[in-house]
Design a protein around this motif. Structure first.
Motif, short mmCIF file in Angstrom:
data_model
loop_
_atom_site.label_atom_id
_atom_site.label_comp_id
_atom_site.label_asym_id
_atom_site.label_seq_id
_atom_site.Cartn_x
_atom_site.Cartn_y
_atom_site.Cartn_z
N LEU A 149 17.32 31.73 -37.10
CA LEU A 149 18.42 31.34 -37.99
C LEU A 149 18.16 29.97 -38.60
CD1 LEU A 149 21.54 32.36 -35.83
CD2 LEU A 149 20.57 33.61 -37.76
N MET A 150 18.63 29.77 -39.80
CA MET A 150 18.49 28.46 -40.46
C MET A 150 19.64 27.53 -40.03
SD MET A 150 15.86 28.78 -42.32
CE MET A 150 15.89 27.49 -43.54
N GLN A 151 20.80 28.12 -39.70
CA GLN A 151 21.96 27.31 -39.39
C GLN A 151 21.82 26.64 -38.03
OE1 GLN A 151 21.78 30.51 -40.12
NE2 GLN A 151 23.54 31.24 -41.27
N LYS A 152 22.62 25.58 -37.81
CA LYS A 152 22.60 24.91 -36.51
C LYS A 152 23.22 25.84 -35.45
CE LYS A 152 24.15 21.02 -33.88
NZ LYS A 152 23.70 19.73 -33.55
N VAL A 153 22.57 25.92 -34.30
CA VAL A 153 23.08 26.75 -33.20
C VAL A 153 23.35 25.83 -32.00
CG1 VAL A 153 22.50 28.59 -31.57
CG2 VAL A 153 21.74 28.76 -33.95
N VAL A 154 24.55 25.93 -31.43
CA VAL A 154 24.84 25.17 -30.21
C VAL A 154 24.41 26.04 -29.04
CG1 VAL A 154 26.65 24.16 -28.76
CG2 VAL A 154 26.77 23.94 -31.25
N ASN A 155 23.49 25.55 -28.22
CA ASN A 155 23.01 26.33 -27.07
C ASN A 155 23.86 26.06 -25.83
OD1 ASN A 155 20.85 27.57 -28.38
ND2 ASN A 155 19.51 25.81 -28.05
N ILE A 156 24.31 27.15 -25.20
CA ILE A 156 25.08 27.04 -23.96
C ILE A 156 24.32 27.85 -22.91
CG2 ILE A 156 27.38 27.34 -22.91
CD1 ILE A 156 28.52 27.41 -25.78
N PRO A 157 23.18 27.34 -22.42
CA PRO A 157 22.36 28.14 -21.52
C PRO A 157 22.96 28.31 -20.13
CG PRO A 157 21.40 25.96 -21.75
CD PRO A 157 22.59 26.01 -22.67
N GLY A 158 22.34 29.22 -19.37
CA GLY A 158 22.80 29.59 -18.03
C GLY A 158 22.73 31.09 -17.97
N CYS A 159 22.33 31.63 -16.85
CA CYS A 159 22.18 33.08 -16.76
C CYS A 159 23.03 33.59 -15.61
CB CYS A 159 20.70 33.42 -16.56
SG CYS A 159 20.29 35.17 -16.69
N SER A 191 25.31 34.42 -41.40
CA SER A 191 25.39 33.82 -42.74
C SER A 191 26.83 33.54 -43.15
CB SER A 191 24.70 34.72 -43.76
OG SER A 191 25.45 35.91 -43.88
N LYS A 192 27.78 34.22 -42.52
CA LYS A 192 29.19 34.02 -42.89
C LYS A 192 29.95 33.14 -41.89
CE LYS A 192 29.36 36.91 -46.41
NZ LYS A 192 29.54 38.31 -46.41
N ALA A 193 29.32 32.81 -40.75
CA ALA A 193 30.06 32.13 -39.66
C ALA A 193 30.24 30.65 -39.96
CB ALA A 193 29.31 32.31 -38.35
N GLN A 194 31.38 30.10 -39.48
CA GLN A 194 31.63 28.66 -39.66
C GLN A 194 30.83 27.85 -38.65
OE1 GLN A 194 35.93 28.91 -39.24
NE2 GLN A 194 36.10 28.10 -41.33
N ALA A 195 30.63 28.41 -37.46
CA ALA A 195 29.85 27.73 -36.42
C ALA A 195 29.22 28.80 -35.56
CB ALA A 195 30.75 26.83 -35.59
N ILE A 196 28.05 28.49 -34.95
CA ILE A 196 27.35 29.50 -34.15
C ILE A 196 27.07 28.96 -32.75
CG2 ILE A 196 25.31 31.00 -34.02
CD1 ILE A 196 25.02 30.57 -37.09
N PHE A 197 27.43 29.75 -31.75
CA PHE A 197 27.21 29.36 -30.35
C PHE A 197 26.32 30.41 -29.69
CE2 PHE A 197 31.15 27.51 -31.73
CZ PHE A 197 31.12 26.22 -31.19
N ALA A 198 25.21 29.95 -29.10
CA ALA A 198 24.35 30.85 -28.33
C ALA A 198 24.82 30.76 -26.88
CB ALA A 198 22.90 30.40 -28.43
N VAL A 199 25.47 31.81 -26.41
CA VAL A 199 25.99 31.79 -25.05
C VAL A 199 24.99 32.47 -24.12
CG1 VAL A 199 27.78 32.77 -23.57
CG2 VAL A 199 28.43 31.49 -25.58
N GLY A 200 24.51 31.72 -23.12
CA GLY A 200 23.55 32.27 -22.16
C GLY A 200 22.12 31.84 -22.46
N THR A 201 21.28 31.93 -21.43
CA THR A 201 19.88 31.54 -21.58
C THR A 201 19.15 32.48 -22.53
OG1 THR A 201 19.89 30.53 -19.41
CG2 THR A 201 17.74 31.12 -20.25
N CYS A 202 19.58 33.75 -22.57
CA CYS A 202 18.89 34.71 -23.46
C CYS A 202 19.00 34.30 -24.92
CB CYS A 202 19.47 36.11 -23.27
SG CYS A 202 19.32 36.71 -21.60
N SER A 203 20.23 34.04 -25.38
CA SER A 203 20.36 33.68 -26.80
C SER A 203 19.88 32.25 -27.05
CB SER A 203 21.79 33.88 -27.28
OG SER A 203 22.68 33.22 -26.42
N SER A 204 19.97 31.39 -26.02
CA SER A 204 19.53 29.99 -26.20
C SER A 204 18.02 29.88 -26.25
CB SER A 204 20.05 29.11 -25.07
OG SER A 204 21.46 29.12 -25.02
#
Ligand code: FSX
Ligand code: SF4
Ligand code: F3S
Length: 538
Positions: free
Chosen positions: A189-199, A155-168
């Motif tokens: 999450l309601m905010q936009k998340v950039v997915n960076i998948p890969g395990c 809720s406080k972050a300026q941008a959100i990145f999901a790193v890995g297949t788990c968070s993506s």
């Protein structure tokens, strides 16, 4: 975005910084900058401005959360070269909170995290999140679970990145039966998340995206799964060093055999490269040492959604015997709705044509479609170049019955056809070595296939004005390749239907926009088809 737009973003920030006393003087290595620019496909004209900006700009603060995962993403991040990990944490970013790497622990780590929340920071999440009622990852004196922690920080972050297949996508935790009720972070999450998948993802894919944000203060351009296009826009199979062997039908029969050592394609021992969108062959792993296919294993589609469940055994091709889940393909149905009525698009099952009524109420052939259907000539044509000659030779060797049938059944005369039945029949002959007696037989093969991901079939779609043209002339190589690579007739029938269906769907959308009508189109059950389309009236 154009170069000028990126330039404007840099100049604006530089002007703001030049007027402040808060300059954070550091040295940014040009070589590192050039390297990231190369992968992000940014123009070198912007290098000087970027270097100047990064040398005086405050470092971008990162909060890195570990939820349900194995820490492989952090391991990948640590192996960065150009920029090195040292440069990353001393010159480019300020890693404010990272449970694996920071010195603080216990109470002090919680204090630290709370203090960061007062500042500007970006959030990186490694790992899936357990559902709210699981109390998964309930740690620390405040007994906050993973779900609550994520919500609080996000809720406080300026941008959100999901790193890995788990968070993506949920990853290994979310694989069936998903005992921890794990979810992708974007699901909670309601905010936009950039997915960076890969395990795990490569260091470049992690750093490149964080760097892009640090430099321009905007998110990179993403696809419909919110994956950055610069990294996940292309199929890795098309960049693979073993692709020529795939095209020639030369496959390793088992791991480490002479064929594998000499660069044969690894599809038959399970490589999922044709289904995977990632840049691994280009960026590689472990300080650019290697990537799975070069190491001799093949790709397991680790950056694709639900890869643990949906791609079967990772050491076998995708045939029914190796499926974990049972998807069933519902056959071939067009459910068509227009603004006026339901019958403007008609599938004539006898001739396998698709017709529509134009604005003057005349019946038009929707599918502009013709192809050479003499398989003997098709094989001769494929064999005209070196790769194709090897492919036909391998097909003849492994599928002698089918090859001999084609040589005796067809004469030397060209037969141009324009109906789907002949197309299905040609694929059937290639896979079974006999003629298709009833269209239902082909549909039945496709229907029993247990995977939802289809092998690409090289069908091209050309759209212009009110015309739709489907080009299948290159697609006859594909069943030969996939058969030699270990797929069976179910997989091939499904793939043809699926590839055709996707193209028809795109074509219908295009046509409906042009004709100012709306069409919906989806797969369904064969029997229903007949009741929806009154074929007798045509
Ligand atoms: Fe592990 Fe990361 Fe796989 Fe997951 O990478 S390498 S289980 S994607 O979250 O730590
Ligand atoms: Fe490379 Fe795998 Fe494609 Fe073969 S199937 S060319 S090994 S990515
Ligand atoms: Fe993963 Fe396949 Fe790349 S297994 S690392 S997406 S080659």
């Amino acid at each position: 975005m154009k170069i000028q737009d990126f330039e404007t973003l840099l100049i604006k920030q530089l002007e703001e910084l030049r007027n402040t006393t808060l300059k954070d003087k550091k040295h940014i290595r040009e070589e590192s900058l050039k390297n990231i620019f190369k992968y992000l496909s940014l123009p070198n004209e912007l290098l000087v401005l970027a270097q100047e900006l990064l040398e005086i700009a405050p470092k971008t603060k990162i909060v890195w959360l570990h939820l349900c995962e194995c820490t492989g993403c952090t391991e990948s991040f640590l192996r960065s070269v150009n920029p090195s990990f040292d440069e990353l944490i001393f010159d480019l970013f300020s890693l404010e909170y990272h449970e694996t790497l920071m010195a603080a622990d216990g109470f002090y780590s919680e204090e630290l995290l709370d203090s960061v929340l007062e500042k500007d920071f970006i959030l990186v999440v490694e790992g899936a999140v357990g559902a709210i009622d699981t109390y998964f990852l309930t740690l620390g004196a405040k007994a906050c679970n993973g779900f609550e922690l994520l919500q609080k920080i996000a809720s406080k972050a300026q941008a959100i990145f999901a790193v890995g297949t788990c968070s993506s996508y949920g990853g290994i935790q979310a694989a069936q039966p998903n005992p921890s009720k794990s979810l992708a972070i974007s699901e909670v999450l309601m905010q936009k998340v950039v997915n960076i998948p890969g395990c795990p993802p490569s260091d470049i894919n992690i750093i490149g995206n964080l760097f892009f944000y640090a430099l321009f203060k905007i998110l990179p351009q993403c696809d419909e799964q919110n994956r950055p296009i610069w990294a996940y826009g292309k199929c890795l199979h098309d960049m693979c060093e073993r692709k020529a062997r795939f095209e020639s039908g030369i496959f390793a029969q088992e791991f480490g055999d002479d064929l594998a050592k000499n660069g044969a394609c690894l599809f038959k021992v399970g490589c999922k490269g044709p289904y995977t969108y990632n840049n691994c062959p280009k960026v590689k792993f472990n300080s650019k040492t290697s990537w799975p296919v070069a190491a001799g294993h093949g790709c397991i589609a680790c950056s694709e959604k639900d890869f643990w469940d949906d791609f079967g055994s990772y050491e076998k091709p995708m045939i029914n015997a190796f499926a974990y889940k049972n998807f069933s393909f519902e056959g071939f149905k067009f459910r068509v709705k227009t603004q006026k009525d339901d019958k403007d698009i008609i599938l004539n099952f006898e001739s396998m044509q698709i017709l529509y009524k134009n604005t003057q109420n005349e019946l038009c052939n929707f599918l502009n479609f013709d192809f050479e259907s003499n398989l003997k000539l098709i094989l001769q044509n494929i064999a005209k170049n070196k790769l194709g000659a090897s492919l036909v030779q391998n097909y003849q060797k492994e599928f002698t019955k089918n090859y001999d049938f084609i040589q005796t059944y067809f004469d030397d005369n060209s037969v141009i056809c324009s109906d789907l039945y002949t197309l299905f029949n040609s694929f059937y002959i290639l896979t079974q070595g006999e003629v298709l007696k009833d269209i239902k037989e082909f549909l039945a093969l496709a229907k029993v296939y247990k995977f939802k991901h289809a092998s690409p079939m090289d069908i091209k779609l050309n759209l212009s004005e009110n015309e739709v043209k489907i080009d299948v002339s290159k697609s006859f190589r594909m069943p030969l390749i996939y058969l030699c690579g270990g797929l069976d007739s179910q997989a091939i029938a499904f793939s043809l239907m699926n590839n055709l269906g996707k193209n028809l769907s795109k074509a219908l959308k295009f046509l409906s926009q042009n004709l100012n009508q709306s069409y919906a189109f989806e797969f369904g059950n064969y029997e229903e088809l007949k009741s929806i389309f009154n074929t007798e009236n045509l």
